[in-house]
Enzyme design. Structure first.
Site, PDB file in Angstrom:
ATOM      1  N   TYR A 184      96.602  29.495  91.668  1.00  0.00           N
ATOM      2  CA  TYR A 184      96.023  29.724  90.343  1.00  0.00           C
ATOM      3  C   TYR A 184      94.768  28.875  90.156  1.00  0.00           C
ATOM      4  CZ  TYR A 184     100.649  31.707  89.038  1.00  0.00           C
ATOM      5  OH  TYR A 184     101.790  32.461  88.955  1.00  0.00           O
TER       6      TYR A 184
ATOM      7  N   LYS B 295     100.861  34.061  95.875  1.00  0.00           N
ATOM      8  CA  LYS B 295     101.126  34.677  94.578  1.00  0.00           C
ATOM      9  C   LYS B 295      99.895  34.519  93.707  1.00  0.00           C
ATOM     10  CE  LYS B 295     104.112  34.231  90.631  1.00  0.00           C
ATOM     11  NZ  LYS B 295     105.262  33.608  90.031  1.00  0.00           N
TER      12      LYS B 295
HETATM   13  P1  FBP Z   1     106.181  35.520  85.050  1.00  0.00           P
HETATM   14  O1  FBP Z   1     106.321  36.811  85.823  1.00  0.00           O
HETATM   15  O2  FBP Z   1     107.283  35.363  84.044  1.00  0.00           O
HETATM   16  O3  FBP Z   1     104.803  35.312  84.496  1.00  0.00           O
HETATM   17  O4  FBP Z   1     106.391  34.369  86.112  1.00  0.00           O
HETATM   18  C1  FBP Z   1     105.385  34.093  87.025  1.00  0.00           C
HETATM   19  C2  FBP Z   1     104.981  32.630  87.008  1.00  0.00           C
HETATM   20  O5  FBP Z   1     104.071  32.339  88.044  1.00  0.00           O
HETATM   21  C3  FBP Z   1     106.149  31.667  87.072  1.00  0.00           C
HETATM   22  O6  FBP Z   1     106.577  31.460  88.381  1.00  0.00           O
HETATM   23  C4  FBP Z   1     105.590  30.468  86.388  1.00  0.00           C
HETATM   24  O7  FBP Z   1     106.519  29.705  85.741  1.00  0.00           O
HETATM   25  C5  FBP Z   1     104.664  31.054  85.372  1.00  0.00           C
HETATM   26  O8  FBP Z   1     104.340  32.356  85.786  1.00  0.00           O
HETATM   27  C6  FBP Z   1     103.434  30.258  85.251  1.00  0.00           C
HETATM   28  O9  FBP Z   1     102.600  30.831  84.336  1.00  0.00           O
HETATM   29  P2  FBP Z   1     101.403  30.019  83.749  1.00  0.00           P
HETATM   30  O10 FBP Z   1     100.933  29.139  84.821  1.00  0.00           O
HETATM   31  O11 FBP Z   1     100.445  31.063  83.351  1.00  0.00           O
HETATM   32  O12 FBP Z   1     101.948  29.238  82.623  1.00  0.00           O
END
Ligand code: FBP
Length: 261
Positions: free
Chosen positions: A143, A174
């Site tokens: 991310y 991911k």
């Molecule tokens: P979701 O499908 O519920 O969005 O989960 C994906 C995920 O990557 C989780 O593993 C993680 O907790 C969350 O989203 C993190 O989201 P963000 O960094 O946007 O808060």
């Protein structure tokens, strides 16, 4: 050994990972009286035939056991969303401990672009080396985030995050899908031989979510790592069936929607 473990979390070269690390990442705000219980979500993972369930080690230790058939992915780092600082997520579980808890794979979030990226790069680098010595695959939650990242969800930034994770040796990456199918093809190309999973995001309507899933696969992604769109659904097993029919059986969105009939 590594290849065998990679195959364990694939069906027809595709994968659907059920993510349940939100209790740490967002707090219990994402939960209701049912899905606050890890047993409820583990049951969905089993009955919904997920490729793996992603948990932090504390939950794995108390709730996952060798009677569970769904492969276990232990998330090795974590943070809360409370401090409004540059993003940094540090290691909270060793590979040795993850393996002793039965991990088939490990995961780690890298916030590329953060002023702390070097800390995560250093940890991730050692994690890949050690996990591969044990023969277990590594999934990067890649991310781009931080004050210098202007458009975190642009194809340019997502492709960059994908490439960084590939350079460090991630087996699966991911990533956020921004709804641009053509653009996501470049993201997938940038991930090279690492397989791309798209994050689910906050709960969407079924047709919209399934259409996105179809687009991700057409762009070359191998599946999803999804949480809220499954365990926040009023009928998670129907949602799981609909997603499976698209990801594993290449069905159309209209066909998948029949799972809700
Ligand atoms: P979701 O499908 O519920 O969005 O989960 C994906 C995920 O990557 C989780 O593993 C993680 O907790 C969350 O989203 C993190 O989201 P963000 O960094 O946007 O808060």
């Amino acid at each position: 050994m590594l290849n065998r473990q990679i195959q364990k979390i694939l069906t027809n070269n595709r994968s659907i990972i059920l993510a349940y690390d939100h209790g740490m990442e967002h707090g219990p705000v994402d939960f209701n009286l049912k899905n606050v219980d890890p047993n409820y979500v583990l049951d969905i993972a089993e009955k919904g035939k997920f490729s793996a369930i992603a948990l932090h080690h504390g939950i794995a230790e108390k709730y996952y056991s060798n009677i569970n058939k769904v492969p276990l992915l232990i998330k090795l780092n974590g943070k809360t969303n409370i401090p409004k600082i540059e993003p940094i997520s540090t290691q909270i579980c060793s590979i040795k401990r993850a393996v002793s808890l039965g991990a088939d794979a490990v995961g780690y979030t890298i916030y590329s672009g953060s002023t702390f990226e070097r800390n995560m790069f250093k940890e991730f680098s050692s994690i890949v080396e050690e996990a591969h010595d044990y023969g277990i695959p590594v999934i990067a939650w890649a991310y781009p985030r931080g004050k210098y990242v202007k458009e975190a969800h642009s194809n340019k930034m997502t492709a960059y995050a994908a490439r960084v994770a590939l350079e460090f040796g991630a087996d699966f990456i991911k990533l956020f899908y921004n709804g641009d199918e053509e653009g996501f093809k470049w993201v997938v190309k940038s991930a090279g031989k690492a397989r791309v999973l798209a994050a689910g995001g906050s709960k969407a309507r079924e047709p919209e979510f399934l259409k996105r899933t179809k687009e991700i696969l057409r762009a070359g992604g191998c599946g999803l790592a999804v949480g809220r769109n499954v365990w926040q659904h009023e009928n998670p097993l129907k949602m799981a069936k609909a997603i499976r029919s698209i990801v594993f059986e290449n069905r159309s969105v209209d066909d998948a929607l029949k799972s809700f009939n």
